[in-house]
Design an enzyme around this catalytic site. Sequence first.
Site, PDB file in Angstrom:
ATOM      1  CE  LYS A  18      -7.493  -2.113   6.630  1.00 35.27           C
ATOM      2  NZ  LYS A  18      -7.664  -0.634   6.657  1.00 35.27           N
ATOM      3  CE  LYS A  38      -3.959   3.801   2.108  1.00 32.23           C
ATOM      4  NZ  LYS A  38      -5.207   3.304   2.695  1.00 32.23           N
ATOM      5  N   GLY A  59      -4.367  -4.246   6.075  1.00 31.39           N
ATOM      6  CA  GLY A  59      -3.379  -3.991   7.117  1.00 31.39           C
ATOM      7  C   GLY A  59      -3.553  -2.603   7.692  1.00 31.39           C
ATOM      8  CG  ASP A  92      -7.804   2.391   0.547  1.00 35.79           C
ATOM      9  OD1 ASP A  92      -8.948   2.889   0.622  1.00 35.79           O
ATOM     10  OD2 ASP A  92      -7.242   1.826   1.509  1.00 35.79           O
ATOM     11  CE  LYS A 122      -4.782  -0.008   0.336  1.00 35.12           C
ATOM     12  NZ  LYS A 122      -5.522  -0.749   1.375  1.00 35.12           N
ATOM     13  CG  ASP A 157     -10.656  -0.695   4.917  1.00 33.96           C
ATOM     14  OD1 ASP A 157     -11.001  -1.071   6.036  1.00 33.96           O
ATOM     15  OD2 ASP A 157      -9.514  -0.201   4.714  1.00 33.96           O
ATOM     16  CD  GLU A 184      -8.966  -0.783   0.520  1.00 36.72           C
ATOM     17  OE1 GLU A 184      -8.087  -1.218  -0.273  1.00 36.72           O
ATOM     18  OE2 GLU A 184      -8.821  -0.780   1.747  1.00 36.72           O
ATOM     19  CB  SER A 212      -0.888  -0.034   1.246  1.00 31.84           C
ATOM     20  OG  SER A 212      -1.642   1.153   1.349  1.00 31.84           O
ATOM     21  CG  ASN A 254      -8.096   5.260   3.530  1.00 34.37           C
ATOM     22  OD1 ASN A 254      -7.037   5.233   2.904  1.00 34.37           O
ATOM     23  ND2 ASN A 254      -8.456   4.287   4.355  1.00 34.37           N
TER      24      ASN A 254
HETATM   25  O1  OSB Z   1      -7.214   1.846   4.451  1.00 37.51           O
HETATM   26  O2  OSB Z   1      -6.149   0.069   4.175  1.00 37.51           O
HETATM   27  C1  OSB Z   1      -6.239   1.171   4.716  1.00 37.51           C
HETATM   28  C2  OSB Z   1      -3.111   1.892   6.815  1.00 37.51           C
HETATM   29  C3  OSB Z   1      -3.672   2.533   7.884  1.00 37.51           C
HETATM   30  C4  OSB Z   1      -5.020   2.762   7.895  1.00 37.51           C
HETATM   31  C5  OSB Z   1      -5.832   2.339   6.834  1.00 37.51           C
HETATM   32  C6  OSB Z   1      -5.283   1.678   5.758  1.00 37.51           C
HETATM   33  C7  OSB Z   1      -3.890   1.469   5.729  1.00 37.51           C
HETATM   34  C8  OSB Z   1      -3.188   0.868   4.614  1.00 37.51           C
HETATM   35  C9  OSB Z   1      -1.844   0.245   4.900  1.00 37.51           C
HETATM   36  O3  OSB Z   1      -3.575   0.918   3.466  1.00 37.51           O
HETATM   37  C10 OSB Z   1      -1.849  -1.224   4.763  1.00 37.51           C
HETATM   38  C11 OSB Z   1      -0.589  -1.818   5.356  1.00 37.51           C
HETATM   39  O4  OSB Z   1      -0.584  -2.108   6.574  1.00 37.51           O
HETATM   40  O5  OSB Z   1       0.376  -1.992   4.638  1.00 37.51           O
HETATM   41 MG    MG Z   2      -8.431   0.786   3.093  1.00 40.50          MG
END
Ligand code: OSB
Ligand code: MG
Length: 386
Positions: free
Chosen positions: A283, A180, A311, A206, A178, A259, A234, A151, A208
């Site tokens: 998760k 962001k 993660g 992703d 992945k 997520d 995502e 990520s 968020n």
């Molecule tokens: O949205 O998946 C997420 C890390 C912190 C909070 C939310 C996310 C993430 C990651 C990192 O995308 C995933 C990783 O641990 O490598």
């Molecule tokens: Mg996510």
Amino acid sequence: MSATLPPLEPVEVTAVDLVRVSMPLVRPFTTSFGRQTERAVLLVRVRGAGHDGTEVVGWGECVTPAAPVYSEEFTDGAALVLRDHLVPTLLQGSREVGTEDIGDRLGHLHGHRMARAALELALLDAQLRAADRPLADHLGAVRDRVPAGVSVGIPDDGIAGLVEQVAGYLDEGYLRIKVKVEPGFDVAPVTVLRETFGTGCALQVDANAAYDADDPDHLAALDALNELGLQMLEQPFGAARLRDHARHAARWRTPVCLDESIHDAADAADAIAMGACGIVNIKLGRVGGMAEAVAIRDRCRAAGIPVWCGGMLETGIGRAANVALAATEGFDLPADTSASDRYWREDLTEPFHLVDGHLAVPTGPGIGRVPRADALRDAEVEPLLG
Ligand code: OSB
Ligand code: MG
């Protein structure tokens, strides 16, 4: 497809501690909700004795960020609810407990899933160590290594910096990337990644929850991302916005992965029934622990919805549990379980390495990892029960 895990003997809990360790990240991690340069890691340590009197120690990592930016949960809140509610309530009456008792004893307490997961996982680790059993075996793992993705945060140095980072991760062997995204940093960088690394690169994004389903500019960007051949998109919209996800997923060709929206198996069933997602990110922290994670996996599998293990920038403690879960049937997509050196100069545990794009599933008892003794010397310990 039953979520039932094999029974395990309870342990007689003698002490529970909160252990805090500060861990600087190798590079800042920026998402639509903020920029992190370190993790203030909160661990739960359960000490106890197995039925034959063997002393065991179990570890669980609380994945909360320092501030309530990803969800309502945050580290100091988690510590408080563990100290004042979850731990004393779990051990009220009898100190002989197993993870099977958590539902009965803590079922009336609401929320705080990340805190609850840390306690459940520490207890599970202790029980498994007492039984001399690896977590992966307990879960019925079907593989001894798990495919790893990475990520990649929103870079400080723009698109050029992102391309350089992604090139590095692909060279190391990560099986998918992945990225962001957020409004204003989405179509342009992802288009450049496509052009640079070709259609053979497994790429996903992703958000968020950063997009507004009623903002035409946001929708135009999401529509354009949809044409870039991504594995999934995502969490574009807010955690509670299932109908927005359903409305747009119906006309997109890229599957939506949820997520933040999925807290338990019932949420997954609702989202699937509404057509709000085609994929689910599982998760352990977000869903409150292993029992719920397995229930979500089974609910998704029954509906033909692929799952993968997400993660939260875990240390080796949390990662060990993630890798065991990702080794079970149904977790066929690469996980956000990257190698230790993607996060830390020195992991809290024996490191996880990337070998041919995979992480090896730990084979020792319990989660198969313990914090390094020297890392614990710098830790702050709060005894909750001694
Ligand atoms: O949205 O998946 C997420 C890390 C912190 C909070 C939310 C996310 C993430 C990651 C990192 O995308 C995933 C990783 O641990 O490598
Ligand atoms: Mg996510």
